[in-house]
Design a protein around this motif. Structure first.
Motif, short mmCIF file in Angstrom:
data_model
loop_
_atom_site.label_atom_id
_atom_site.label_comp_id
_atom_site.label_asym_id
_atom_site.label_seq_id
_atom_site.Cartn_x
_atom_site.Cartn_y
_atom_site.Cartn_z
N LYS A 1 0.87 -1.19 0.00
CA LYS A 1 0.00 0.00 0.00
C LYS A 1 0.90 1.23 0.00
CE LYS A 1 -4.34 -1.62 2.02
NZ LYS A 1 -4.11 -3.05 1.91
N ARG B 1 -4.62 7.25 6.56
CA ARG B 1 -5.53 6.55 5.63
C ARG B 1 -5.73 5.08 6.03
NH1 ARG B 1 -8.37 10.56 3.61
NH2 ARG B 1 -7.17 11.96 2.26
N GLU C 1 -8.28 5.03 8.67
CA GLU C 1 -9.61 5.30 8.10
C GLU C 1 -10.21 4.04 7.49
OE1 GLU C 1 -9.10 8.45 5.33
OE2 GLU C 1 -9.04 10.02 6.85
N LYS C 2 -9.35 3.22 6.87
CA LYS C 2 -9.85 1.98 6.26
C LYS C 2 -10.18 0.91 7.29
CE LYS C 2 -7.85 2.35 1.63
NZ LYS C 2 -9.16 2.29 0.96
N GLU C 3 -9.43 0.88 8.37
CA GLU C 3 -9.61 -0.17 9.37
C GLU C 3 -10.64 0.19 10.44
OE1 GLU C 3 -8.43 -3.16 9.35
OE2 GLU C 3 -7.15 -2.89 7.59
N TYR D 1 -13.86 6.64 9.58
CA TYR D 1 -14.36 6.85 8.22
C TYR D 1 -15.68 7.62 8.21
CZ TYR D 1 -15.64 5.84 3.38
OH TYR D 1 -16.00 5.98 2.06
#
Length: 370
Positions: free
Chosen positions: A179, A206, A209-211, A216
């Motif tokens: 990533k 980021r 934010e995804k996890e 999010y």
């Protein structure tokens, strides 16, 4: 020209995302250039390209004038009216001038121009797509490397991962999936150039934010990030909702959320602390995992003096000053750390150890979260 070309343009539009109109315009421009070059014509011409019928015609465009000075560009009123009685002064007359063998010559000459236009249009599509993704993360595949860059495939284009943006504890091998954080998208004469990073603090943001769904959707706010890539990072989090534990949300059940981020960053330690607009509380939290006795604030200098138990001094400062350095970056406050006995010797009023400020937690392995 045939309907096969029209079918090819439809396929190209679907696969490359390039409009048929852009390609048709490129073909017409190429045919005009081919006509003038191969037939030594300086006329003002227009190409009528009908892909559905498979026809191609060239028309010379001439201005209707009283007196003709250049017959390649002008036509008299009388001659124009022999073509159509309705033509008047200052009208434009189109006369077909398609050569017999123009199709073969045009195809050869236009090929390079059309290819270039298609390439430019494709570059424009790629630039538009990736310029909107600056400060975002993508998963790429390592292709190769040289002395300056790791080349990472992002699908339609290869991105550049400079040496300075590579994590010191990572080895990159071809076909590795990683990533990356997109730092910059540039337009160059050779097409879009994309620069990515593995060390940028934005990558850590980021990933959380995804996890963490609460980050999010805005329930939990990630307020600040301080990072020394590959070794240790600190993040501060906050929630306006009293019933939400921002630190617990980021840790996740049995530490699964933060562990996913740690794994992606190859074991980088991550301290998650509670943000506060009170510098005393925020600085104390930021020095996690050290315990803090007191924080003395100098608003004018935006500086703090932090008093810690004697046995916690080395932990508060951290290896090579790392813990204190990251805490200062995270909070935006200068931090001077003193042991409790040192502060007492200097005549500072120190709280009792029973009044010790609460610290947060650091996560770097499964053992830390058990």
């Amino acid at each position: 020209m045939s309907s096969e070309l029209f079918d090819a343009l439809v396929i190209l539009e679907k696969e490359k995302g390039i409009s048929k109109d852009v390609i048709i315009e490129a073909i017409e421009a190429a045919l005009i250039s081919a006509y003038k070059r191969n037939f030594n014509q300086a006329q003002n011409v227009r190409v009528d390209l009908n892909l559905e019928r498979g026809s191609m015609r060239v028309f010379a465009r001439k201005d209707v004038v009283d007196e003709v000075y250049d017959p390649r560009l002008e036509i008299s009123v009388e001659e124009a009216q022999t073509i159509n009685p309705n033509f008047q002064l200052d009208d434009v007359v189109e006369i077909e001038v398609t050569p017999k063998d123009f199709g073969r010559i045009a195809a050869q000459t236009a090929k390079q121009v059309v290819t270039q236009r298609v390439r430019e249009a494709e570059r424009g599509v790629i630039y538009s797509e990736f310029s909107d993704r600056e400060e975002d993360i993508m998963t790429g595949i390592v292709q190769r490397q040289d002395s300056r860059f790791i080349y990472v495939s992002l699908g339609k284009i290869e991105a550049l991962l400079p040496q300075s943006e590579q994590m010191p504890n990572e080895q990159y091998k071809p076909h590795d999936r990683i990533k990356v954080y997109i730092t910059k998208v540039e337009k160059t004469t050779k097409g879009p150039q994309i620069y990515v990073s593995r060390t940028h603090p934005g990558l850590l943001k980021r990933l959380f934010e995804k996890e963490v769904p609460e980050i999010y959707d805005g329930t939990v706010e990630l307020k600040s990030v301080a990072r020394e890539a590959g070794d240790r990072s600190k993040i501060s989090v906050h929630s306006e909702y009293a019933e939400v534990d921002p630190v617990g949300s980021c840790v996740g059940p049995k530490g699964q959320r933060v562990q996913a981020v740690v794994n992606e960053l190859k074991g980088e330690k991550i301290d998650i602390v509670r943000w506060s607009n009170d510098p005393v509380e925020f600085v104390a939290n930021a020095l996690s995992p050290s315990k803090v006795v007191d924080v003395i604030v100098d608003e004018n200098e935006k500086a703090t003096t932090v008093i810690v138990p004697d046995y916690q001094l080395s932990l508060a400062i951290g290896k090579r000053g790392q813990n204190a350095r990251l805490a200062a970056k995270l909070t935006g406050w200068k931090i001077d750390i003193k042991s409790q006995s040192e502060a007492e010797q200097e005549g500072m009023v120190v709280k009792n150890s029973d009044d010790m400020l609460v610290s947060q937690h650091a996560f770097d392995s499964d053992e830390d979260m058990e």
